[in-house]
Motif scaffolding. Sequence first.
Motif, PDB file in Angstrom:
ATOM      1  N   ASN A 141     -18.123  -4.655  -6.138  1.00 35.93           N
ATOM      2  CA  ASN A 141     -18.371  -6.113  -6.306  1.00 35.93           C
ATOM      3  C   ASN A 141     -19.211  -6.160  -7.563  1.00 35.93           C
ATOM      4  O   ASN A 141     -20.427  -6.049  -7.270  1.00 35.93           O
ATOM      5  CB  ASN A 141     -18.848  -6.790  -5.183  1.00 35.93           C
ATOM      6  N   GLU A 142     -18.644  -6.749  -8.598  1.00 35.72           N
ATOM      7  CA  GLU A 142     -19.696  -6.700  -9.870  1.00 35.72           C
ATOM      8  C   GLU A 142     -20.582  -7.620  -9.701  1.00 35.72           C
ATOM      9  O   GLU A 142     -21.774  -7.562 -10.485  1.00 35.72           O
ATOM     10  CB  GLU A 142     -18.527  -7.296 -11.103  1.00 35.72           C
ATOM     11  N   ARG A 143     -20.640  -8.734  -8.881  1.00 38.08           N
ATOM     12  CA  ARG A 143     -21.835  -9.598  -8.502  1.00 38.08           C
ATOM     13  C   ARG A 143     -23.077  -8.795  -8.449  1.00 38.08           C
ATOM     14  O   ARG A 143     -24.185  -9.205  -8.723  1.00 38.08           O
ATOM     15  CB  ARG A 143     -21.338 -10.488  -7.601  1.00 38.08           C
ATOM     16  N   TYR A 144     -23.111  -7.619  -7.763  1.00 37.45           N
ATOM     17  CA  TYR A 144     -24.044  -6.959  -7.182  1.00 37.45           C
ATOM     18  C   TYR A 144     -24.537  -5.746  -8.275  1.00 37.45           C
ATOM     19  O   TYR A 144     -25.672  -5.172  -7.791  1.00 37.45           O
ATOM     20  CB  TYR A 144     -23.925  -6.493  -5.788  1.00 37.45           C
ATOM     21  N   LEU A 145     -23.743  -5.319  -9.254  1.00 38.27           N
ATOM     22  CA  LEU A 145     -24.047  -4.341 -10.084  1.00 38.27           C
ATOM     23  C   LEU A 145     -25.312  -4.684 -10.978  1.00 38.27           C
ATOM     24  O   LEU A 145     -25.342  -5.677 -11.391  1.00 38.27           O
ATOM     25  CB  LEU A 145     -23.027  -3.875 -10.873  1.00 38.27           C
ATOM     26  N   ARG A 146     -25.927  -3.426 -11.051  1.00 36.52           N
ATOM     27  CA  ARG A 146     -26.996  -3.736 -11.948  1.00 36.52           C
ATOM     28  C   ARG A 146     -27.546  -2.370 -12.637  1.00 36.52           C
ATOM     29  O   ARG A 146     -27.216  -1.184 -12.054  1.00 36.52           O
ATOM     30  CB  ARG A 146     -28.414  -4.221 -11.300  1.00 36.52           C
ATOM     31  N   HIS A 147     -28.432  -2.072 -13.550  1.00 38.04           N
ATOM     32  CA  HIS A 147     -28.974  -1.107 -14.049  1.00 38.04           C
ATOM     33  C   HIS A 147     -30.025  -0.416 -13.170  1.00 38.04           C
ATOM     34  O   HIS A 147     -30.716  -0.957 -12.313  1.00 38.04           O
ATOM     35  CB  HIS A 147     -29.695  -1.287 -15.462  1.00 38.04           C
TER      36      HIS A 147
END
Length: 387
Positions: free
Chosen positions: A146-152
């Motif tokens: 889920n792209e909503r939760y992706l981060r560095h």
Amino acid sequence: MSVCIIRNVRLLSETEPVWSDVLIRDGQITEICHDREDRFAACESGMEVDGKGQLLIPGMIDVHIHGADGFDMMDGTLQSLEAVSHACARTGCTSFLATSVSSSMDDLMGMLSSVSRFIGKEQGARIAGVHIEGPYLNAKRKGMQNERYLRHPNVDEMKAILENAGQLIRMVTLAPELPGGMEMVSFLKEQGIVVSVAHSDATYEEARQAFQCGASHVTHCFNGMRPIHHREPGVVVAAFEEDHVSVQAIVDGVHLHPAIVRMLYREKGADKMVLITDALQAMGLGDGSYLFGGHRVTVSQGVAKLEDGTLASSTVTMNEALAKTVQAGIPLKDAVRMATETPATVLGMTRKGRIAPGMDADLVLMDDCFNVLWTMVDGEIVYRCVR
């Protein structure tokens, strides 16, 4: 002292299966007899199990599974962990890593809390720890994440996760090319955690740097990463060139063509290729509609996809993956190794994955069609097929 003798089983050898008896004391293999004329004496105060000439292999180890039998381990309930434990045992898996998907921090912490409360209470397969897949993944190669939760990658955030999780975290999958990625790789390596690369758009050079910094594994190889190109070889070729790097393979007839399975075997060998399920909660239930990772997933003819057609994990079981690996042309003894000894080595589980004196009695009896007849964990049968 509990004693068990398993009689009349075939054990894999370098040439062909050998008819054997196995003696177990207090959940540990103590002796193996290959001489049918000089067998163990009758067990007066214990259990005897007749293997009826079937194949006995070490318990399989799944380092990447999300759910089974309608239960998703990200829901943070003990019921889901118990269900997956039983489902794994039913399919010949005796140890597994409870695997997350990219989520809110609250959901991840909830999952870790449930594992912490449940571990040690399993009645089926044992939880060997947690595999965190995300949220430090590249949106370009997100797959079903889920792209909503992706981060560095954020080392301070990971430190907070580890403070709450204790020693549960055994593997982390990330995209090392993201800002902060190499720092995260080095940090996790220092903590003794297996660092795996996937959902990554890393170039060949970036992947090599990550492997030099401490990454040593590739999650669901070929899937969720830059494909091989003759001018941009990417993660896969970098992994092929690094002897210390092991790779996961979803051998379900969907994620990898049989020719790719054979290529992985030729390039990495049985000691660096790990069979996984990457199963979602549809494993064991079949076709239908499911909610997984915040997405609606449809399973049709055993293949799980998002609405846009993206593959969304798998429904394959470990015994099915083993069968399909052999069908792809891999020798049986090596296919078994990929599902047992190799994942044990990746996780540093020195008493799992082999049938030998001193090893834990995690064992699986299978017929010639790879159906699981019974599964034993720590010397106790936790699943028996009823026909």
